[in-house]
Enzyme design. Sequence first.
Site: not given
Ligand SMILES: NC(=O)C1=CN([C@@H]2O[C@H](COP(=O)(O)OP(=O)(O)OC[C@H]3O[C@@H](n4cnc5c(N)ncnc54)[C@H](O)[C@@H]3O)[C@@H](O)[C@H]2O)C=CC1
Ligand SMILES: CC(C)[C@@H](O)CC[C@@H](C)[C@H]1CC[C@H]2[C@@H]3[C@H](O)CC4=CC(=O)CC[C@]4(C)[C@H]3CC[C@]12C
Length: 324
Positions: A114, A118
């Site tokens: 992952y 990215k």
């Molecule tokens: N969840 C987090 O803590 C963080 C997420 N991100 C980034 O934010 C963005 C959104 O992620 P989230 O909302 O967390 O995840 P999510 O899984 O809720 O959203 C991802 C979206 O991408 C779409 N998607 C996946 N594969 C696809 C494909 N082949 N074609 C078209 N659409 C597709 C999904 O349908 C979904 O709507 C991602 O690029 C992720 O890497 C960045 C930092 C932190």
């Molecule tokens: C089981 C316990 C050890 C528990 O504390 C594990 C938590 C773990 C699932 C999360 C801890 C940190 C998170 C990640 C972090 O917020 C950074 C991220 C950035 C992204 O772009 C995608 C999600 C993630 C990798 C996020 C995923 C969940 C954690 C690893």
Amino acid sequence: MERGENGGLKGPVQVTAIQGDVTQAHEVAAAVTGAHVVIHTAGLVDVFGRASPKTIYEVNVQGTQNVIEACVQAGTRLLVYTSSMEVVGPNTKGHPFYRGNEDTPYEAVHKHPYPCSKALAERLVLEANGKKVRGGLPLVTCALRPTGIYGEGHQIMRDFYRQGLRLGGRLFRAIPASVEHGRVYVGNVAWMHVLVARELEQRAALMGGQVYFCYDRSPYKSYEDFNMEFLGPCGLRLVGARPLLPYWLLVLLATLNALLQWLLRPLLVYAPLLNPYTLAVANTTFTVSTDKAQRHFGYEPLFSWEDSRTRTILWVQASEGSAR
Ligand SMILES: NC(=O)C1=CN([C@@H]2O[C@H](COP(=O)(O)OP(=O)(O)OC[C@H]3O[C@@H](n4cnc5c(N)ncnc54)[C@H](O)[C@@H]3O)[C@@H](O)[C@H]2O)C=CC1
Ligand SMILES: CC(C)[C@@H](O)CC[C@@H](C)[C@H]1CC[C@H]2[C@@H]3[C@H](O)CC4=CC(=O)CC[C@]4(C)[C@H]3CC[C@]12C
């Protein structure tokens, strides 16, 4: 369209949903045609081993290349990419990133599919800045790096909540409270994307090819303590002022989970929260302190910490009905 006091749009905004797959170049081209600005936020967010490394690469890297190519062919000049803090760290050496910013030196070393995907995708986007698009004008790109996003729709938060309900309203501390993670509310992440989309053309010389951490005033806390800001008011309690199990035992359990996942893969997808990668990330401090987005395009969080917290609690409580 009239703008509100915070510069937001007032009144109805027309949205046309086009469903497609970013790994299919022709579908991306169809979606991008006619767009003035593209916000590419699609991604496969999997650190639990549900998807293969190949699939993660196809979606996050090839998909991003398809978006870039579609912008070039369509003559779309503005591209905003949702990158991630994970492009920076935590690295495989467990080095803390403490109150760092976009210019803080840090050895970004990754092995997990992952973060690798990215980082590669972000590099493609930033390298495409200045590339000539159809019509001869330069493409302007930038990448936003959210830290751990929370808020409505956070499936991991929902999974913790359901785990706590199954354990009689208790969660058991696994990570020291001293290990701080920066988190950002989903509404503020979205708002930063909107502001960049709005300002990127006029400020192309300053913002083109730049990266910006997504941040707000959410408090720095351990991942588990931060989650309890929402799960506590929903009736859960975090047991233990210190981790209840020694770290070496958590590593053993995480490794056993990874082994089980590999053994069971022909039969089912076993993807628990605890695996060697999630344990390592959770156990490494990663906090950002920056104002680059404010300086470059006037970003201020749209949602306060109090509002973000209340909205998230209400969402968890609403999911309670579906949990029981
Ligand atoms: N969840 C987090 O803590 C963080 C997420 N991100 C980034 O934010 C963005 C959104 O992620 P989230 O909302 O967390 O995840 P999510 O899984 O809720 O959203 C991802 C979206 O991408 C779409 N998607 C996946 N594969 C696809 C494909 N082949 N074609 C078209 N659409 C597709 C999904 O349908 C979904 O709507 C991602 O690029 C992720 O890497 C960045 C930092 C932190
Ligand atoms: C089981 C316990 C050890 C528990 O504390 C594990 C938590 C773990 C699932 C999360 C801890 C940190 C998170 C990640 C972090 O917020 C950074 C991220 C950035 C992204 O772009 C995608 C999600 C993630 C990798 C996020 C995923 C969940 C954690 C690893």
